[in-house]
Enzyme design. Sequence first.
Site, PDB file in Angstrom:
ATOM      1  N   GLY A 196      37.265  38.506  28.891  1.00  0.00           N
ATOM      2  CA  GLY A 196      35.947  38.341  28.672  1.00  0.00           C
ATOM      3  C   GLY A 196      36.198  37.472  27.546  1.00  0.00           C
ATOM      4  N   THR A 205      48.505  33.041  38.238  1.00  0.00           N
ATOM      5  CA  THR A 205      49.099  34.395  37.953  1.00  0.00           C
ATOM      6  C   THR A 205      50.439  34.487  38.177  1.00  0.00           C
ATOM      7  OG1 THR A 205      47.085  35.687  39.403  1.00  0.00           O
ATOM      8  CG2 THR A 205      49.128  36.724  38.956  1.00  0.00           C
ATOM      9  N   CYS A 262      33.238  31.186  34.506  1.00  0.00           N
ATOM     10  CA  CYS A 262      33.962  32.169  34.071  1.00  0.00           C
ATOM     11  C   CYS A 262      32.646  33.352  34.705  1.00  0.00           C
ATOM     12  CB  CYS A 262      33.844  33.163  32.633  1.00  0.00           C
ATOM     13  SG  CYS A 262      34.172  34.526  32.393  1.00  0.00           S
ATOM     14  N   GLY A 268      45.054  28.595  43.168  1.00  0.00           N
ATOM     15  CA  GLY A 268      44.464  29.812  43.822  1.00  0.00           C
ATOM     16  C   GLY A 268      45.456  30.585  44.898  1.00  0.00           C
ATOM     17  N   LYS A 302      35.697  22.568  36.003  1.00  0.00           N
ATOM     18  CA  LYS A 302      36.210  24.376  36.426  1.00  0.00           C
ATOM     19  C   LYS A 302      35.824  24.611  37.172  1.00  0.00           C
ATOM     20  CE  LYS A 302      40.008  27.371  36.741  1.00  0.00           C
ATOM     21  NZ  LYS A 302      41.055  27.602  35.739  1.00  0.00           N
ATOM     22  N   GLY A 349      45.789  35.733  42.263  1.00  0.00           N
ATOM     23  CA  GLY A 349      46.371  35.680  42.871  1.00  0.00           C
ATOM     24  C   GLY A 349      46.748  35.505  44.619  1.00  0.00           C
TER      25      GLY A 349
HETATM   26  O1  RRO Z   1      38.544  35.401  29.733  1.00  0.00           O
HETATM   27  C1  RRO Z   1      38.445  35.494  31.198  1.00  0.00           C
HETATM   28  O2  RRO Z   1      37.735  36.976  31.453  1.00  0.00           O
HETATM   29  C2  RRO Z   1      38.016  35.074  32.250  1.00  0.00           C
HETATM   30  C3  RRO Z   1      37.745  33.956  32.300  1.00  0.00           C
HETATM   31 BR1  RRO Z   1      37.119  32.297  30.798  1.00  0.00          BR
HETATM   32  C4  RRO Z   1      38.012  32.588  33.643  1.00  0.00           C
HETATM   33  O3  RRO Z   1      37.647  31.505  33.116  1.00  0.00           O
HETATM   34  N1  RRO Z   1      38.439  33.527  34.893  1.00  0.00           N
HETATM   35  C5  RRO Z   1      38.322  34.598  34.448  1.00  0.00           C
HETATM   36  O4  RRO Z   1      39.214  35.173  35.485  1.00  0.00           O
HETATM   37  N2  RRO Z   1      38.680  35.283  33.610  1.00  0.00           N
END
Ligand code: RRO
Length: 306
Positions: A75, A268, A133, A245, A167, A219
């Site tokens: 988050g 990951t 995100c 990825g 991205k 992962g």
């Molecule tokens: O912060 C996150 O939970 C988060 C971000 Br900003 C993102 O770009 N990708 C992700 O898997 N988690």
Amino acid sequence: MSGPVAFCGLELAHPVLNGSGTYDAIAAERAFGPAFLAEFPFAAFVSKTITLAPRQGNPPPRLWEVPAGMINSIGLPNKGLDAYLAEDLPKLARLPVPLIVNVMGFTRDEVGRLVASVGARPEVAAIELNVSCPNVESGLVMGADAGETAALVTHVRPLTAKPLIVKLTPNATDVPAVALAAQEAGADAVSLINTLRGMALHPRSGRPWLGGTTGGVSGPAVRAVALAQVHDVALRVRIPIVGMGGVQTGRDARDLLDAGATLVAVGTESFRDPAAGARIAAELGEIAAATGDARDLGPPRAVAPR
Ligand code: RRO
């Protein structure tokens, strides 16, 4: 070790970097000492996403393990632009590789302010726009729609001369269309994939396990998805692609390069092995030495459309 690569005007020692938010270089330097800088695992460093204002992030739990991967629901916790520039940027500037700063805003204007401020700093080599995100409401909107992405990139493009990397989210109906929109609006590169939206239930209560309810899957579980999306995007755009990825080995990285990526990011896997980036770069070199570099055989974009 695999050889140098040109990317958006940068000369990188090899094609392996980190995925944003998957490597805390400041903590790693503290933990591993000066040897860490001498053997830095990546050819460029991508910092975790920053926002204009500080954020606490999602309530715990923030992680859940799945077969061959995990779900995160972090988050976007971060100290905000001003504290990042004052406290973190000077430390990250000591890394022996170019620095790419990842930013995210909840309006175009916010992203513009982030891009202008970050881009004005000489320590910053390039900026990555996080439009993908899956964990906060607005993240999905900009990157899931080609028109939204075009409007965002058009708005921020004049605000910096530094390379802009968009991205992409895999959670979109037509990812190549979003990539093309980013390119046409002036992006210098695209990176993909961010995490796939996923969920886990508490084994006893049956309620959502993650504090943020849903999260992003990463992962090896997502590797085949990443490969297909990189391939599809490579057929539509001419700007360079950072592919990521589920990369765990040089073979996985080689596959993404063969599908059309110019660089490969490790995410990951670095949680399991902080030196994975260097190992994967070395394995890429071994594969090139053993089989010949596929890039010598012609452009990877020659992969036939299905
Ligand atoms: O912060 C996150 O939970 C988060 C971000 Br900003 C993102 O770009 N990708 C992700 O898997 N988690």
